[in-house]
Scaffold this motif. Structure first.
Motif, PDB file in Angstrom:
ATOM      1  N   ASN A  91       0.815  -1.324  -0.045  1.00  0.00           N
ATOM      2  CA  ASN A  91      -0.191   0.143  -0.046  1.00  0.00           C
ATOM      3  C   ASN A  91       0.882   1.412   0.070  1.00  0.00           C
ATOM      4  O   ASN A  91       0.393   2.406   0.144  1.00  0.00           O
ATOM      5  N   ASN A  92       2.149   1.321  -0.123  1.00  0.00           N
ATOM      6  CA  ASN A  92       2.938   2.264  -0.234  1.00  0.00           C
ATOM      7  C   ASN A  92       3.384   2.619  -1.557  1.00  0.00           C
ATOM      8  O   ASN A  92       4.053   2.271  -2.177  1.00  0.00           O
ATOM      9  N   PRO A  93       2.742   3.781  -2.188  1.00  0.00           N
ATOM     10  CA  PRO A  93       2.801   4.061  -3.539  1.00  0.00           C
ATOM     11  C   PRO A  93       4.380   4.773  -3.833  1.00  0.00           C
ATOM     12  O   PRO A  93       4.709   4.885  -5.030  1.00  0.00           O
ATOM     13  N   LEU A  94       5.210   4.882  -2.908  1.00  0.00           N
ATOM     14  CA  LEU A  94       6.539   5.194  -3.166  1.00  0.00           C
ATOM     15  C   LEU A  94       7.479   4.083  -3.330  1.00  0.00           C
ATOM     16  O   LEU A  94       8.670   4.238  -3.655  1.00  0.00           O
ATOM     17  N   HIS A  95       6.935   2.706  -2.601  1.00  0.00           N
ATOM     18  CA  HIS A  95       7.648   1.617  -2.878  1.00  0.00           C
ATOM     19  C   HIS A  95       8.328   1.237  -4.365  1.00  0.00           C
ATOM     20  O   HIS A  95       7.380   1.250  -5.054  1.00  0.00           O
ATOM     21  N   GLY A  96       9.460   1.320  -4.393  1.00  0.00           N
ATOM     22  CA  GLY A  96       9.896   1.019  -5.856  1.00  0.00           C
ATOM     23  C   GLY A  96      10.062   2.075  -6.678  1.00  0.00           C
ATOM     24  O   GLY A  96      10.522   2.201  -7.958  1.00  0.00           O
ATOM     25  N   LYS A  97       9.816   3.314  -6.389  1.00  0.00           N
ATOM     26  CA  LYS A  97       9.659   4.429  -7.134  1.00  0.00           C
ATOM     27  C   LYS A  97      11.041   5.314  -6.970  1.00  0.00           C
ATOM     28  O   LYS A  97      11.503   5.657  -5.879  1.00  0.00           O
ATOM     29  N   LYS A  98      11.609   5.479  -7.944  1.00  0.00           N
ATOM     30  CA  LYS A  98      13.056   6.135  -8.041  1.00  0.00           C
ATOM     31  C   LYS A  98      12.540   7.566  -7.773  1.00  0.00           C
ATOM     32  O   LYS A  98      11.747   8.354  -8.287  1.00  0.00           O
ATOM     33  N   LEU A  99      13.630   8.286  -7.270  1.00  0.00           N
ATOM     34  CA  LEU A  99      13.496   9.583  -6.705  1.00  0.00           C
ATOM     35  C   LEU A  99      13.608  10.754  -8.167  1.00  0.00           C
ATOM     36  O   LEU A  99      12.701  11.496  -8.264  1.00  0.00           O
ATOM     37  N   ALA A 100      14.496  10.026  -8.993  1.00  0.00           N
ATOM     38  CA  ALA A 100      14.392  10.696 -10.419  1.00  0.00           C
ATOM     39  C   ALA A 100      12.881  10.826 -11.064  1.00  0.00           C
ATOM     40  O   ALA A 100      12.712  11.664 -11.613  1.00  0.00           O
ATOM     41  N   ASP A 101      12.378   9.453 -10.898  1.00  0.00           N
ATOM     42  CA  ASP A 101      10.994   9.629 -11.612  1.00  0.00           C
ATOM     43  C   ASP A 101      10.221  10.537 -10.867  1.00  0.00           C
ATOM     44  O   ASP A 101       9.231  11.014 -11.542  1.00  0.00           O
ATOM     45  N   ILE A 102      10.220  10.392  -9.583  1.00  0.00           N
ATOM     46  CA  ILE A 102       9.283  11.382  -8.839  1.00  0.00           C
ATOM     47  C   ILE A 102       9.516  12.899  -9.039  1.00  0.00           C
ATOM     48  O   ILE A 102       8.578  13.467  -9.440  1.00  0.00           O
ATOM     49  N   VAL A 103      10.868  13.286  -9.125  1.00  0.00           N
ATOM     50  CA  VAL A 103      11.011  14.539  -9.573  1.00  0.00           C
ATOM     51  C   VAL A 103      10.604  15.073 -10.920  1.00  0.00           C
ATOM     52  O   VAL A 103      10.065  15.917 -11.203  1.00  0.00           O
ATOM     53  N   THR A 104      10.685  13.951 -11.939  1.00  0.00           N
ATOM     54  CA  THR A 104      10.603  14.174 -13.323  1.00  0.00           C
ATOM     55  C   THR A 104       9.039  14.404 -13.412  1.00  0.00           C
ATOM     56  O   THR A 104       8.503  15.387 -14.197  1.00  0.00           O
ATOM     57  N   GLU A 105       8.168  13.404 -12.781  1.00  0.00           N
ATOM     58  CA  GLU A 105       6.762  13.552 -12.942  1.00  0.00           C
ATOM     59  C   GLU A 105       6.311  14.898 -12.317  1.00  0.00           C
ATOM     60  O   GLU A 105       5.262  15.409 -12.956  1.00  0.00           O
ATOM     61  N   LEU A 106       6.705  15.191 -11.314  1.00  0.00           N
ATOM     62  CA  LEU A 106       6.020  16.517 -10.667  1.00  0.00           C
ATOM     63  C   LEU A 106       6.519  17.563 -11.593  1.00  0.00           C
ATOM     64  O   LEU A 106       5.776  18.644 -11.462  1.00  0.00           O
ATOM     65  N   GLN A 107       7.808  17.582 -11.940  1.00  0.00           N
ATOM     66  CA  GLN A 107       8.049  18.795 -12.921  1.00  0.00           C
ATOM     67  C   GLN A 107       7.308  18.901 -14.343  1.00  0.00           C
ATOM     68  O   GLN A 107       6.758  20.001 -14.518  1.00  0.00           O
TER      69      GLN A 107
END
Length: 77
Positions: free
Chosen positions: A6-22
């Motif tokens: 149930n953790n949406p951050l699990h397995g998610k790379k920081l680079a992918d997070i920053v890129t998606e937000l940007q």
């Protein structure tokens, strides 16, 4: 079996997070929400990752912003 199903951050790379937000919000809005120089002065994914990896409080804020983004866009989960 995943240990954090149930953790949406699990397995998610920081680079992918920053890129998606940007891509969704843009640097200006991100810098407004989280006032850090890597978002407000000559921003790039590379400079942001370097700062966020060294600064736990800023990384936490970005992760919280990403979780809020996912809540507002449930089709992305």
């Amino acid at each position: 079996m995943s240990t954090q199903p149930n953790n949406p951050l699990h397995g998610k790379k920081l680079a992918d997070i920053v890129t998606e937000l940007q891509a969704h919000y843009g640097w200006e809005y991100m810098g407004y929400q989280i006032n850090i120089r890597c978002f407000t002065h000559n921003p790039s994914v590379k400079s942001s990752l370097k700062f966020l990896r060294r600064t736990p409080w800023a990384r936490t804020k970005v992760e919280q912003m990403y979780l809020a983004y996912l809540e507002k866009n449930p089709n992305l989960k």
